[in-house]
Design a protein around this motif. Structure first.
Motif, PDB file in Angstrom:
ATOM      1  N   SER A  88       0.835  -1.215   0.000  1.00 26.50           N
ATOM      2  CA  SER A  88       0.000   0.000   0.000  1.00 26.50           C
ATOM      3  C   SER A  88       0.858   1.250   0.000  1.00 26.50           C
ATOM      4  O   SER A  88       0.600   2.200  -0.747  1.00 26.50           O
ATOM      5  CB  SER A  88      -0.822   0.093   1.293  1.00 26.50           C
ATOM      6  N   LEU A 224      -2.494  20.844   2.319  1.00 29.79           N
ATOM      7  CA  LEU A 224      -2.836  19.589   3.000  1.00 29.79           C
ATOM      8  C   LEU A 224      -3.614  18.633   2.089  1.00 29.79           C
ATOM      9  O   LEU A 224      -3.590  17.417   2.258  1.00 29.79           O
ATOM     10  CB  LEU A 224      -3.662  19.911   4.260  1.00 29.79           C
ATOM     11  N   LEU A 228      -3.594  14.285   1.602  1.00 32.01           N
ATOM     12  CA  LEU A 228      -4.901  13.634   1.790  1.00 32.01           C
ATOM     13  C   LEU A 228      -5.350  12.923   0.507  1.00 32.01           C
ATOM     14  O   LEU A 228      -6.002  11.871   0.565  1.00 32.01           O
ATOM     15  CB  LEU A 228      -5.945  14.644   2.266  1.00 32.01           C
ATOM     16  N   LEU A 231      -3.710   9.657   0.602  1.00 30.82           N
ATOM     17  CA  LEU A 231      -4.370   8.780   1.571  1.00 30.82           C
ATOM     18  C   LEU A 231      -5.639   8.164   0.991  1.00 30.82           C
ATOM     19  O   LEU A 231      -5.966   7.011   1.278  1.00 30.82           O
ATOM     20  CB  LEU A 231      -4.684   9.538   2.864  1.00 30.82           C
ATOM     21  N   TYR A 354      -4.543   3.361  11.570  1.00 31.03           N
ATOM     22  CA  TYR A 354      -3.825   4.176  10.578  1.00 31.03           C
ATOM     23  C   TYR A 354      -4.721   4.551   9.409  1.00 31.03           C
ATOM     24  O   TYR A 354      -5.829   4.082   9.268  1.00 31.03           O
ATOM     25  CB  TYR A 354      -2.498   3.542  10.158  1.00 31.03           C
ATOM     26  N   GLY A 356      -6.283   7.306   8.946  1.00 32.19           N
ATOM     27  CA  GLY A 356      -7.528   7.856   9.468  1.00 32.19           C
ATOM     28  C   GLY A 356      -8.118   6.826  10.404  1.00 32.19           C
ATOM     29  O   GLY A 356      -8.441   5.703   9.976  1.00 32.19           O
TER      30      GLY A 356
END
Ligand code: TGC
Ligand code: FAD
Length: 376
Positions: A88, A224, A228, A231, A354, A356
């Motif tokens: 990942s 930011l 994100l 992610l 992890y 979030g």
């Protein structure tokens, strides 16, 4: 293969072939390593090589696309969440940002080596004092000619101790809008392992110390929103992977209870035991369908971050419940590494935290549902 609602009927022949081929490679080259790697607390080099060989580094960026990436993560996490984490991070948190935000030169330098597993990368967003709230990070980047000098302390960087390159997120000014992404090569940061982990033991987790090391700006990564977006890619893979961990726990529990006899008959003949299996079977079936749907949405460019939160949160919670139920059905044997459920159960505690935490994704959904923001 466990597939109660025939989600595979929604796959193309090519996608099914990829899944079967990956499943074979996982059975041959990852499953035999999993318990020992967990016990030793090491990510084996042989697992990195196997992941590279099966094409698990960056599948969403070449041929297999989002569905292939998801199917591969599901199979890899059947073996161990630590192995899926390695893939990942390499795929979604290192290759993807270089692909999305890097210069042509950075792409040419890093992507082929990362894809072949000749180089590993790590993603350094979290800091000792900055976890769920990454806007609060304090690592600083100061311009020095064409490059930047980075100073700060990162924690929990998966693959960090053996990484040839770190994607480091740092502020160039005071607020979160000044966050930028940097490629920092080995030698420009110090890495040390995090001792005492009782979860994700087959994964390399590092502290990174940046003490004026040189970083190269990823030109397209601003604010930011950039980390994100990375992610989102990784959380998508985790939503798939968690279903693989749940399926492994289900298979282990089913095999055990049809053999193990108490009170003169197999445990599997008792209604309480069948209830647990029926619940796991149902939950896994729904989650597999949801995985196919998020993959199709992603292929069409329609998958939203809220839908990714929905799937990451629900599937990891489901897998954790399945692992706990499976561990229970194996009785005392269930606490040993001779069977996979305790390993998956302990690993999934990390997976819940992890990318979030469960509660952060609850608040993302809560904001979407109510229009009211719990974070600010
Ligand atoms: P906010 O400050 O309002 O937003 C900042 C900007 O980001 C945008 N955005 C997103 N963009 C893409 N995808 C998402 N999921 C996004 N979420 C927010 C947002 O639109 C805004 O853009 P712009 O252009 O307006 O500036 O932040 P927020 O209120 O939306 O977010 C708050 C919160 C808590 C949800 C967010 O900070 C968060 O997700 N925190 C959790 C941190 C986290 O997940 N860290 C993970 C570290 S890496 C890791 O764990 C790897 S484990 C690897 C492994 O082994 O598998
Ligand atoms: P905190 O943010 O301190 O949260 C603690 C608790 O408070 C949680 O239950 C959380 O849900 C709750 N909480 C926080 N905010 C709120 C709120 N507003 N309302 C209600 N409850 C709240 N990071 C990286 O950058 N790169 C990696 O490769 C990486 N790999 C990891 C590997 C492992 C094995 C682990 C364990 C972590 C990894 N992480 C990585 C870090 C991970 O992303 C963070 O642990 C995670 O974001 C949570 O941050 P925290 O641990 O500081 O917890």
């Amino acid at each position: 293969l466990l597939d109660p609602l025939q989600s595979q009927s929604l796959l193309s022949a090519e996608e099914r072939a990829l899944r079967d081929e990956t499943a074979r490679a996982v059975d041959e080259s990852l499953l035999p390593l999993a318990a020992d790697a967990f016990e030793k607390g090491e990510m084996p080099e042989a697992a990195v090589k196997a992941l590279a060989k099966m094409g698990a580094f960056g599948p969403s960026l070449h041929g297999p696309g989002p569905m292939g990436y998801g199917l591969m993560m599901q199979e890899v996490e059947r073996a161990d969440s630590g192995f899926r984490s390695c893939a990942s991070v390499q795929s979604s948190l290192v290759m993807w940002p270089i692909h999305a935000f890097g210069s042509d030169e950075q792409k040419a330098r890093w992507l082929p080596a990362l894809r072949r597993g000749e180089a590993l990368g790590c993603f350094a967003l979290t800091e000792p004092e900055s976890g769920s709230d990454p806007a609060s990070l304090t690592t600083r980047a100061v311009k020095d000619g064409a490059r930047y000098r980075l100073t700060g302390h990162k924690r929990w960087s998966t693959n960090g101790n053996r990484a040839a390159v770190a994607i480091v997120w740092a502020k160039t000014g005071e607020d979160a809008k000044s966050i930028r992404g940097f490629l920092v090569e080995r030698g420009q940061f110090q890495a040390r392992p995090i001792p005492g982990k009782m979860s994700l033991r087959a994964s390399d987790s590092a502290e990174l110390i940046l003490d004026g090391g040189i970083g190269e700006l990823l030109p397209g990564a601003t604010g930011l929103g950039a980390p994100l977006k990375c992610l989102n890619e990784a959380r998508y893979g985790i939503a798939w992977g968690a279903v693989g961990a749940a399926a492994a726990c289900f298979a282990s529990a089913r095999d055990y209870v049809v053999e193990r006899k108490q009170f003169g008959k197999p445990l599997g003949s008792f209604q309480l035991v069948q209830d647990k299996l029926a619940q796991m079977y149902t939950d896994i079936g729904f989650a597999q369908l949801a995985c196919v749907q998020i993959a199709r949405l992603k292929e069409q460019g329609q998958l939203t971050p809220v839908q990714v939160s929905f799937a990451k949160r629900a599937h990891v919670a489901m897998a954790l419940e399945a692992a706990r139920a499976a561990r229970d059905m194996l009785g005392a044997n269930g606490i040993t590494l001779a069977y996979p459920p305790i390993r998956h159960l302990l690993n999934l505690e990390t997976v819940k935290t992890y990318e979030g935490t469960h509660d952060v994704h609850t608040l993302v959904l809560g904001r979407h549902i109510t229009g009211l923001d719990a974070f600010s």
